[in-house]
Design a protein around this motif. Structure first.
Motif, mmCIF file in Angstrom:
data_model
loop_
_atom_site.group_PDB
_atom_site.id
_atom_site.type_symbol
_atom_site.label_atom_id
_atom_site.label_comp_id
_atom_site.label_asym_id
_atom_site.label_seq_id
_atom_site.Cartn_x
_atom_site.Cartn_y
_atom_site.Cartn_z
ATOM 1 N N PRO A 184 0.824 -1.218 0.000
ATOM 2 C CA PRO A 184 0.000 0.000 0.000
ATOM 3 C C PRO A 184 0.857 1.268 0.000
ATOM 4 N N LEU A 185 0.511 2.217 -0.834
ATOM 5 C CA LEU A 185 1.309 3.435 -0.984
ATOM 6 C C LEU A 185 1.504 4.172 0.327
ATOM 7 N N LYS B 198 4.876 8.609 3.708
ATOM 8 C CA LYS B 198 4.784 9.003 5.118
ATOM 9 C C LYS B 198 5.454 10.358 5.337
ATOM 10 N N LYS B 199 6.644 10.524 4.759
ATOM 11 C CA LYS B 199 7.367 11.790 4.889
ATOM 12 C C LYS B 199 6.623 12.940 4.223
ATOM 13 N N SER B 200 5.841 12.626 3.202
ATOM 14 C CA SER B 200 5.081 13.652 2.483
ATOM 15 C C SER B 200 3.732 13.937 3.130
ATOM 16 N N GLY B 201 3.456 13.262 4.241
ATOM 17 C CA GLY B 201 2.216 13.499 4.957
ATOM 18 C C GLY B 201 1.047 12.635 4.518
ATOM 19 N N TYR B 202 1.332 11.609 3.712
ATOM 20 C CA TYR B 202 0.262 10.729 3.235
ATOM 21 C C TYR B 202 0.327 9.346 3.883
ATOM 22 N N GLY B 203 0.908 9.256 5.054
ATOM 23 C CA GLY B 203 1.085 7.975 5.704
ATOM 24 C C GLY B 203 -0.137 7.453 6.433
ATOM 25 N N VAL B 204 -1.132 8.300 6.596
ATOM 26 C CA VAL B 204 -2.353 7.878 7.279
ATOM 27 C C VAL B 204 -3.451 7.751 6.233
ATOM 28 N N ALA B 205 -4.069 6.595 6.193
ATOM 29 C CA ALA B 205 -5.151 6.367 5.242
ATOM 30 C C ALA B 205 -6.182 5.445 5.881
ATOM 31 N N ASN B 206 -7.427 5.685 5.601
ATOM 32 C CA ASN B 206 -8.499 4.833 6.093
ATOM 33 C C ASN B 206 -8.878 3.868 4.975
ATOM 34 N N CYS B 207 -8.113 2.801 4.867
ATOM 35 C CA CYS B 207 -8.304 1.797 3.818
ATOM 36 C C CYS B 207 -8.334 0.412 4.455
ATOM 37 N N PRO B 208 -9.383 0.098 5.210
ATOM 38 C CA PRO B 208 -9.380 -1.164 5.958
ATOM 39 C C PRO B 208 -9.298 -2.406 5.070
ATOM 40 N N ASN B 209 -9.918 -2.382 3.904
ATOM 41 C CA ASN B 209 -9.847 -3.556 3.023
ATOM 42 C C ASN B 209 -8.453 -3.731 2.438
ATOM 43 N N PHE C 104 -3.467 -6.672 2.336
ATOM 44 C CA PHE C 104 -2.006 -6.660 2.353
ATOM 45 C C PHE C 104 -1.441 -7.441 3.540
ATOM 46 N N ASP C 105 -2.017 -7.288 4.700
ATOM 47 C CA ASP C 105 -1.498 -7.929 5.910
ATOM 48 C C ASP C 105 -1.689 -9.441 5.920
ATOM 49 N N ASN C 106 -2.486 -9.953 5.004
ATOM 50 C CA ASN C 106 -2.783 -11.385 5.000
ATOM 51 C C ASN C 106 -2.496 -12.093 3.685
ATOM 52 N N MET C 107 -2.074 -11.366 2.662
ATOM 53 C CA MET C 107 -1.879 -11.998 1.363
ATOM 54 C C MET C 107 -0.498 -12.618 1.228
ATOM 55 N N VAL C 108 -0.442 -13.665 0.421
ATOM 56 C CA VAL C 108 0.814 -14.335 0.099
ATOM 57 C C VAL C 108 0.748 -14.726 -1.378
ATOM 58 N N SER C 109 1.834 -14.491 -2.079
ATOM 59 C CA SER C 109 1.912 -14.820 -3.494
ATOM 60 C C SER C 109 2.905 -15.961 -3.677
ATOM 61 N N PHE C 110 2.440 -17.024 -4.299
ATOM 62 C CA PHE C 110 3.264 -18.213 -4.531
ATOM 63 C C PHE C 110 4.043 -18.077 -5.836
ATOM 64 N N PRO C 111 5.176 -18.781 -5.946
ATOM 65 C CA PRO C 111 5.892 -18.793 -7.224
ATOM 66 C C PRO C 111 4.973 -19.366 -8.301
ATOM 67 N N PHE C 112 4.923 -18.692 -9.426
ATOM 68 C CA PHE C 112 3.985 -19.119 -10.473
ATOM 69 C C PHE C 112 4.423 -18.525 -11.803
#
Length: 112
Positions: free
Chosen positions: A57-58, A65-76, A81-89
């Motif tokens: 996530p950007l 974060k340094k530019s002031g865009y580090g806070v976002a309300n993007c729960p989905n 992102f916190d739970n995804m895993v990409s397999f070799p393919f």
């Protein structure tokens, strides 16, 4: 896809299913629903399967974060992102490579 179908007995790993005949499979991505994604990826890497996390996530990049865009309300986005895993393919993987990856994945999931 054979890999996805073989994981049906492991509900902690949830794959996207697309029934369209026109789908362009270029990633093999799943969501870990048990909160153990990092442990899973670590154990896979120890055995020789390098899984990755994609689409960072950007708002989590230092530049944003340094530019002031580090806070976002993007729960989905955060949940994905916190739970995804990409397999070799890729299209050059042999059936033996997939069978090995399936066996390793099952072994690791059972150990969690």
């Amino acid at each position: 896809l054979k890999f996805i179908d073989s994981m049906l007995d492991f509900p902690q790993l949830e794959f996207h299913r697309e029934e369209s005949e026109r789908h362009n499979y270029h990633l093999l991505v799943a969501r870990m629903v048990n909160g153990k994604r990092d442990l899973f990826m670590s154990k896979m890497a120890e055995i020789g399967v390098q899984c990755v996390v994609q689409y960072y996530p950007l708002n989590r990049y230092d530049l944003y974060k340094k530019s002031g865009y580090g806070v976002a309300n993007c729960p989905n986005t955060d949940k994905f992102f916190d739970n995804m895993v990409s397999f070799p393919f890729h299209h050059m993987m042999s059936d033996n490579d997939f069978e090995w990856m399936i066996a390793i994945t099952k072994k690791v999931l059972i150990s969690l």
